[in-house]
Enzyme design. Structure first.
Site, PDB file in Angstrom:
ATOM      1  N   ARG A 291       0.827  -1.211   0.000  1.00 43.10           N
ATOM      2  CA  ARG A 291       0.000   0.000   0.000  1.00 43.10           C
ATOM      3  C   ARG A 291       0.860   1.260   0.000  1.00 43.10           C
ATOM      4  O   ARG A 291       0.449   2.288  -0.547  1.00 43.10           O
ATOM      5  CB  ARG A 291      -0.945  -0.008   1.204  1.00 43.10           C
ATOM      6  CG  ARG A 291      -2.137  -0.935   1.013  1.00 43.10           C
ATOM      7  CD  ARG A 291      -3.039  -0.990   2.217  1.00 43.10           C
ATOM      8  NE  ARG A 291      -4.294  -1.670   1.889  1.00 43.10           N
ATOM      9  CZ  ARG A 291      -5.157  -2.100   2.791  1.00 43.10           C
ATOM     10  NH1 ARG A 291      -4.915  -1.911   4.074  1.00 43.10           N
ATOM     11  NH2 ARG A 291      -6.261  -2.709   2.416  1.00 43.10           N
TER      12      ARG A 291
ATOM     13  N   LYS B 208     -16.683 -15.368   5.247  1.00 41.46           N
ATOM     14  CA  LYS B 208     -18.088 -15.056   5.525  1.00 41.46           C
ATOM     15  C   LYS B 208     -18.895 -14.862   4.255  1.00 41.46           C
ATOM     16  O   LYS B 208     -18.663 -13.927   3.494  1.00 41.46           O
ATOM     17  CB  LYS B 208     -18.177 -13.788   6.390  1.00 41.46           C
ATOM     18  CG  LYS B 208     -17.532 -13.938   7.771  1.00 41.46           C
ATOM     19  CD  LYS B 208     -17.652 -12.642   8.554  1.00 41.46           C
ATOM     20  CE  LYS B 208     -16.996 -12.761   9.924  1.00 41.46           C
ATOM     21  NZ  LYS B 208     -17.073 -11.490  10.678  1.00 41.46           N
TER      22      LYS B 208
ATOM     23  N   GLY C  54      -7.266  -6.644  -0.014  1.00 37.11           N
ATOM     24  CA  GLY C  54      -7.451  -7.380   1.233  1.00 37.11           C
ATOM     25  C   GLY C  54      -6.598  -8.630   1.323  1.00 37.11           C
ATOM     26  O   GLY C  54      -5.413  -8.627   0.983  1.00 37.11           O
TER      27      GLY C  54
ATOM     28  N   GLY D  76     -12.381  -3.764   1.209  1.00 37.61           N
ATOM     29  CA  GLY D  76     -13.764  -3.358   1.415  1.00 37.61           C
ATOM     30  C   GLY D  76     -14.271  -2.423   0.330  1.00 37.61           C
ATOM     31  O   GLY D  76     -15.410  -2.536  -0.140  1.00 37.61           O
TER      32      GLY D  76
END
Length: 403
Positions: free
Chosen positions: A35, A200, A358, A382
């Site tokens: 990043r 998830k 991510g 996200g």
């Protein structure tokens, strides 16, 4: 969206820039500086233009309190190494230290203020509180550049509110991310293949819902796949299962079939009695079984070798491929095979391959792949997911304003 060039002559001006430097740390050691490197083109352009560069960023979740564990000191050190000049770190965010360092800047200097999430109002749901903090941020700059794609899906003071107070523009990274995901959603070369993983299923339902309308193939692996397998009537043992999402998964299977879309699920999986994520160990031996034959006392932890080939063939058939989420617990060596197979297949795509930030971005680097092997590695997990859901991202829409 305005670009940096639309801000005019920046020589001698204080450019307040929001970057995403939320990097993984082992103590005070940065384990993946991707990043930080992603911000270098914008920072270099600003310094070459003679700007005084004032950087805002966050690290972790200090929840509005000063916590040395989340200090940006390691980031300042690494950034200085990458750009070849000292990056001075303020002791605070908008206090005396920040103002003193900014006031002493000369053209081309770089100052990093401390973790913006030390400020309680940064993430406040109260707009008035955020605006008050944003006004303090604005005192540190003459213009604002948004280049932290990983946070543009948040209405936060350093992302959204400050952009209303200063002449604002998107940085090179934000523009690149926007261009890539806009092409994926609006003008993809086909077949468009989307690979989804992670733990998830609830986190990805809106993505699946949107992408089943535009993608040709949706591949589902990782922990989220077991709710889909349950929806097919299979025994999934002690594997991850989201009962609240079961009906939705059943609906997506039927929806894909009715629309003539491919919804590709695992046909075999790697199982074990369990695993200890913290210790990076598996309980007992790892076995491979068919996806419809998981024993009641076993847990699915990775896709199997037949599924690796199935997924890889579908990926390599795509002309635009987007991947978000690992296929298994890749941090544990015995459970990294599926994620490694998907990553390798993406490097062989004859078209645009996008790694959706991510855990996926961390995985490809941990597996030894160079960024250049992929068409684009997103810096925003996200944010990229919400883009793929078709949502408006506040940090981008605010840049479309008339300032």
């Amino acid at each position: 969206m305005k670009s940096i060039n639309d801000l005019g002559d920046l020589k001698g001006k204080r450019v307040l820039i929001r970057c995403d430097f939320n990097v993984p740390l082992d103590g005070t050691t940065i384990t993946d500086d991707g990043r930080i490197k992603a911000a270098l083109p914008t920072l270099t352009q600003l310094r070459d233009a003679g700007a005084k560069v004032v950087i805002m960023a966050h690290l972790g979740r200090p929840k509005g309190e000063v916590n040395p564990k989340y200090s940006l000191a390691p980031v300042a050190k690494r950034l200085g190494e990458l750009i070849g000049t000292e990056v001075k770190l303020a002791d605070d965010v908008v206090g005396e230290s920040a103002h003193a360092l900014v006031d002493a800047m000369t053209d081309g200097d770089v100052v990093l203020v401390e973790n913006v999430r030390y400020e309680p109002a940064e993430e406040s749901k109260d707009e008035a509180q955020r605006q008050e903090l944003a006004a303090k941020y604005a005192e540190l700059g003459d213009v604002f550049v948004s280049d932290g794609f990983g946070v543009v899906h948040r209405k936060q003071a350093s992302v959204y509110d400050v952009a209303k107070l200063l002449p604002s523009a998107g940085g090179l990274l934000v523009k690149k991310e926007g261009d890539v995901f806009s092409k994926v959603l609006s003008d993809p070369d086909r077949p468009l293949v989307v690979v989804l993983g992670g733990a998830k299923v609830a986190d990805k339902l809106a993505v699946i819902d949107n992408l089943l309308k535009i993608a040709d193939t949706v591949i589902v692996g990782g922990g989220m796949a077991y709710t889909f397998l349950k929806a097919q009537g299979h025994e999934i043992g002690t594997s991850l299962f989201d009962e609240a999402s079961l009906d939705a998964c059943t609906g997506y299977i039927e929806q894909a079939k009715a629309a003539g879309k491919k919804l590709v699920l695992p046909i075999d999986v790697r199982i074990a009695s369990g695993m200890d994520f913290g210790a990076r160990t598996v309980d007992g031996p790892v076995e491979v079984v068919k996806a419809d034959a998981i024993p009641a006392d076993k847990m699915g932890l990775d896709i199997g070798p037949e599924t690796e080939k199935l997924f890889a063939d579908e990926i390599k058939a795509g002309k635009t491929v987007v991947w978000n989420g690992p296929m298994g617990v890749f941090e544990i060596k015995e459970l990294a095979n599926g994620t490694a197979a998907v990553a390798k297949a993406l490097t062989e795509v004859e078209g645009l391959s996008v790694v959706g930030g991510g855990d996926s971005a961390a995985a490809v680097r941990e597996l030894g792949h160079a960024d250049e092997e992929f068409g684009h590695i997103s810096t925003g997990g996200g944010a990229s997911l919400e883009y793929l859901e078709g949502k408006e991202l506040p940090g981008l829409t605010v840049l479309e304003g008339n300032n």
